[in-house]
Design a protein around this motif. Sequence first.
Motif, PDB file in Angstrom:
ATOM      1  N   GLY A 181      61.004  34.549  63.837  1.00 43.36           N
ATOM      2  CA  GLY A 181      61.744  34.961  65.021  1.00 43.36           C
ATOM      3  C   GLY A 181      63.080  35.594  64.678  1.00 43.36           C
ATOM      4  N   ILE A 182      63.829  35.951  65.723  1.00 45.00           N
ATOM      5  CA  ILE A 182      65.119  36.622  65.528  1.00 45.00           C
ATOM      6  C   ILE A 182      66.107  35.703  64.808  1.00 45.00           C
ATOM      7  CG2 ILE A 182      67.086  37.651  66.719  1.00 45.00           C
ATOM      8  CD1 ILE A 182      65.190  38.552  68.903  1.00 45.00           C
ATOM      9  N   ALA A 183      66.105  34.412  65.152  1.00 44.32           N
ATOM     10  CA  ALA A 183      67.025  33.463  64.527  1.00 44.32           C
ATOM     11  C   ALA A 183      66.790  33.385  63.021  1.00 44.32           C
ATOM     12  CB  ALA A 183      66.864  32.084  65.156  1.00 44.32           C
ATOM     13  N   ALA A 184      65.522  33.393  62.622  1.00 48.34           N
ATOM     14  CA  ALA A 184      65.201  33.320  61.200  1.00 48.34           C
ATOM     15  C   ALA A 184      65.667  34.578  60.471  1.00 48.34           C
ATOM     16  CB  ALA A 184      63.700  33.123  61.011  1.00 48.34           C
ATOM     17  N   TYR A 185      65.452  35.728  61.091  1.00 50.84           N
ATOM     18  CA  TYR A 185      65.909  36.969  60.475  1.00 50.84           C
ATOM     19  C   TYR A 185      67.434  37.030  60.409  1.00 50.84           C
ATOM     20  CZ  TYR A 185      61.195  38.956  60.584  1.00 50.84           C
ATOM     21  OH  TYR A 185      59.861  39.197  60.374  1.00 50.84           O
ATOM     22  N   GLY A 186      68.093  36.494  61.425  1.00 53.90           N
ATOM     23  CA  GLY A 186      69.554  36.444  61.403  1.00 53.90           C
ATOM     24  C   GLY A 186      70.076  35.570  60.275  1.00 53.90           C
ATOM     25  N   ALA A 187      69.443  34.409  60.102  1.00 54.44           N
ATOM     26  CA  ALA A 187      69.838  33.522  59.002  1.00 54.44           C
ATOM     27  C   ALA A 187      69.593  34.180  57.654  1.00 54.44           C
ATOM     28  CB  ALA A 187      69.076  32.204  59.101  1.00 54.44           C
ATOM     29  N   ALA A 188      68.466  34.891  57.531  1.00 52.62           N
ATOM     30  CA  ALA A 188      68.155  35.581  56.285  1.00 52.62           C
ATOM     31  C   ALA A 188      69.189  36.671  55.997  1.00 52.62           C
ATOM     32  CB  ALA A 188      66.759  36.188  56.357  1.00 52.62           C
TER      33      ALA A 188
END
Length: 282
Positions: A181-188
């Motif tokens: 999701g977007i949150a995971a991509y943001g953390a990455a």
Amino acid sequence: MFDALVYYQSLAQKFQSRLLIGTGIVIVLVGLCIWLAGLRFKCVVSAIVGAVVAAAGVSAFGDYPAKILLIACGIGIIVGAAAGRFILGIFAALVGGLLAITIISGGLQPADTGQAEFFDARSVKPNEVTADDFVSSSAYPTWPEYQQKGIVIQTPAAMDITVKMFAHIISLAKKTVLSAGIAAYGAAAGAVLAVVFFCFVMPRFFVAVVSASIGSAVVFAGMIILLFYKGSEPISMLAAKLQFYGIAFGAMTAFGTIMQLLLTPAKPEIIKPQVSKKENGE
């Protein structure tokens, strides 16, 4: 992914003892060298990392024969030895981003259901197995003929099991990244930016941290292999006390970083004397 690792653990305990002992000791020794002397042997470490990055990059785009992987590893070794800190930065950025996505997506958690579907690896010839076969079946490969007690798995079969399970885990990692999701991509993205910042602003500290982290991970891997020989269940133990072993890994990385900075001091800058115009006779 966790269930697949636990199943692999049950088979790895039956691998030939000489394979486990020899491989485990060599991996631990290599890990200790990287852990304490990675900053001094930066070119060697970056060459090894370059080979890993090249092989992983090729594997991410499809299932290629061993010859292609060996060529990729050779190119990775050359580029890694020449690029040094930058290949370590690429490696750290990739690992940091993948870890962030995996953790937030819950990719390391055990399956909610107590049962899992299996893919019988015997039904397909080795050269016909692809990573997509495992993912499409929503299963991990199994070897029922080796699940009985008292069986010793010889080296060729052990290598075959390891390669196919590795292909399955790579497939799961690709699937996790694509479905994040977007949150995971943001953390990455945050992890990648942090890696880039330290790579350029604090190069010596960055190389020491990355080398200590790689060395710690390699030592852990070697100890897991040796524990397989002892009949223990290291993967299950890690999962049961993940926070404890995470703290131990962090402490080991911190100690390795400090020791590298102490044992490998920075080279003094050579300052050329400035010659005035009068001394030149002007």
